[in-house]
Design an enzyme around this catalytic site. Structure first.
Site, PDB file in Angstrom:
ATOM      1  CG  ASN A 184      -1.302   1.297   2.012  1.00 52.49           C
ATOM      2  OD1 ASN A 184      -1.997   2.397   0.275  1.00 52.49           O
ATOM      3  ND2 ASN A 184      -2.036   1.796   2.439  1.00 52.49           N
ATOM      4  CD1 TRP A 185       2.947   0.803  -2.668  1.00 54.04           C
ATOM      5  CD2 TRP A 185       3.310   1.430  -5.050  1.00 54.04           C
ATOM      6  NE1 TRP A 185       4.257   0.311  -3.699  1.00 54.04           N
ATOM      7  CE2 TRP A 185       3.974   0.992  -4.770  1.00 54.04           C
ATOM      8  CE3 TRP A 185       3.355   3.023  -5.264  1.00 54.04           C
ATOM      9  CZ2 TRP A 185       4.561   0.102  -6.056  1.00 54.04           C
ATOM     10  CZ3 TRP A 185       3.746   2.101  -6.865  1.00 54.04           C
ATOM     11  CH2 TRP A 185       5.229   1.194  -7.212  1.00 54.04           C
ATOM     12  CE  LYS A 186       0.195   3.457   4.670  1.00 59.25           C
ATOM     13  NZ  LYS A 186       0.184   3.575   6.676  1.00 59.25           N
ATOM     14  CG  HIS A 215      -5.556   1.251   5.460  1.00 62.80           C
ATOM     15  ND1 HIS A 215      -5.317   3.232   6.076  1.00 62.80           N
ATOM     16  CD2 HIS A 215      -4.634   0.984   5.159  1.00 62.80           C
ATOM     17  CE1 HIS A 215      -3.904   2.142   6.357  1.00 62.80           C
ATOM     18  NE2 HIS A 215      -3.825   0.693   5.804  1.00 62.80           N
ATOM     19  CD  GLU A 266      -2.735   5.616   6.632  1.00 61.55           C
ATOM     20  OE1 GLU A 266      -2.779   5.525   5.580  1.00 61.55           O
ATOM     21  OE2 GLU A 266      -2.164   4.881   7.400  1.00 61.55           O
ATOM     22  CD  GLU A 295      -3.111  -3.179   7.016  1.00 58.44           C
ATOM     23  OE1 GLU A 295      -2.504  -3.355   6.664  1.00 58.44           O
ATOM     24  OE2 GLU A 295      -4.524  -2.249   7.020  1.00 58.44           O
ATOM     25  N   GLY A 300       2.828   1.819  10.785  1.00 60.18           N
ATOM     26  CA  GLY A 300       3.297   2.917  11.069  1.00 60.18           C
ATOM     27  C   GLY A 300       3.784   3.395  11.853  1.00 60.18           C
ATOM     28  CB  SER A 350       5.122  -2.023  12.446  1.00 59.43           C
ATOM     29  OG  SER A 350       4.615  -0.515  12.415  1.00 59.43           O
ATOM     30  N   GLY A 407       2.691  -1.196   4.423  1.00 61.47           N
ATOM     31  CA  GLY A 407       3.049  -0.089   3.859  1.00 61.47           C
ATOM     32  C   GLY A 407       4.535   1.003   4.019  1.00 61.47           C
ATOM     33  N   GLY A 408       5.069   1.622   4.964  1.00 61.06           N
ATOM     34  CA  GLY A 408       6.179   1.344   4.882  1.00 61.06           C
ATOM     35  C   GLY A 408       7.549   1.082   3.950  1.00 61.06           C
TER      36      GLY A 408
HETATM   37  C1  PEP Z   1      -0.253  -0.097   6.156  1.00 61.38           C
HETATM   38  O1  PEP Z   1      -0.992   0.464   5.738  1.00 61.38           O
HETATM   39  O2  PEP Z   1      -1.498  -0.483   5.926  1.00 61.38           O
HETATM   40  C2  PEP Z   1       0.848  -0.575   6.639  1.00 61.38           C
HETATM   41  C3  PEP Z   1       0.363  -1.780   7.661  1.00 61.38           C
HETATM   42  O3  PEP Z   1       1.277   0.738   7.024  1.00 61.38           O
HETATM   43  P1  PEP Z   1       2.999   0.265   7.810  1.00 61.38           P
HETATM   44  O4  PEP Z   1       2.811  -1.163   6.949  1.00 61.38           O
HETATM   45  O5  PEP Z   1       3.978   1.230   7.366  1.00 61.38           O
HETATM   46  O6  PEP Z   1       2.592  -0.144   9.412  1.00 61.38           O
END
Ligand code: PEP
Length: 258
Positions: free
Chosen positions: A9-11, A96, A98, A168, A174, A214, A235-236
């Site tokens: 997920n590049w957000k 998600h 966010e 999640e 994050g 994470s 994500g990251g």
């Molecule tokens: C996400 O955005 O779904 C996520 C899990 O982010 P991260 O891996 O950065 O925690």
């Protein structure tokens, strides 16, 4: 055995150039991916088409990070299901944290989006997860039940045939704090039991449940080793091939050693 899904997920990150560059690197990696591991990327809307062009002919799947539930029309700023399909998307991430906690999406909105996406032929990655305060109050399973019930209201087993769930925990997204493999497995097992009760036990065994929060190279293998963890939503660490590919490799290793 369920096929792993490793999703990035590049957000609201990347530029057109970096998005296309990353897609090219992943397309090359996917060429060697075992049948047991599927790779998905979800770039920002403006980069869907150039990324789709770069991925064309590769095994990497394309998805979007959200969609609107109405048919095309007077909805300024929104994007319709058929537009995503037209851009080459096979998947869409919905609910998600966010979207829920920053943009204020309710379970009802997530449900309308889920039903619209499924009827338009997109595969949905439905995200659920509790806040830290909810976990500390012992409400994790109650929150998951509510989000599953709300998000999947009116969705039949036939509709849900390609459904993917992503657990999640919000406190792990994050933050660099990851759920322990035991915490993840406990939530995933609960979600699979929920699916067995709401649908059928046979169906619940087919649904892939991803862990997100994470995920990194050094924790991927222990999380993916859990019985009910069928992949990762990243994500990251999905923003660079140097951090995303080792997660794909961890999944690949587990599927070739069993
Ligand atoms: C996400 O955005 O779904 C996520 C899990 O982010 P991260 O891996 O950065 O925690």
């Amino acid at each position: 055995m369920r096929r792993f899904l490793i999703a990035g997920n590049w957000k609201m990150n990347t530029t057109r150039q970096s998005a296309v560059g990353l897609a090219g690197e992943l397309a090359a990696v996917a060429a060697g991916t075992e049948a047991g591991v599927e790779i998905l990327v979800a770039p920002p809307y403006p980069y869907l088409i150039p990324v789709a062009e770069k991925l064309n002919g590769s095994a990497v799947q394309l998805g979007a990070q959200d969609v609107y539930f109405e048919a095309p029309g007077a909805f300024t700023g929104e994007v319709a299901v058929e537009m995503l399909a037209d851009c080459g998307c096979g998947y869409v991430i919905l609910g998600h944290s966010e979207r829920r906690h920053v943009m204020g999406e309710t379970d009802e909105i997530v449900n309308r989006k889920t039903r619209a996406a499924i009827s338009g032929g997109l595969r949905v990655v439905l995200c659920v997860g509790e806040l830290l305060s909810e976990r500390q109050a012992g409400q994790t399973e109650e929150v998951l039940d509510r989000q599953m019930q709300g998000g999947l209201a009116g969705v039949s087993e036939t509709d849900a045939v390609e459904l993917v769930i992503a657990y999640e925990p919000v406190w792990a997204i994050g933050t660099g704090v990851t759920a322990t493999p035991e915490q993840a497995e406990s939530a995933h097992e609960h979600l699979r039991n929920w699916l067995a009760t709401r649908y059928t036990p046979a169906f619940s065994q087919k649904v892939r449940i991803l862990y997100g929060g994470s995920v990194k190279a050094d924790n991927a293998e222990s999380l993916l080793s859990q019985t009910n963890v069928d992949g990762a939503l990243v994500g990251g660490a999905s923003l660079k091939s140097s951090t995303f590919v080792p997660i794909i490799e961890a999944a690949r290793k587990l599927r070739t050693t069993v």
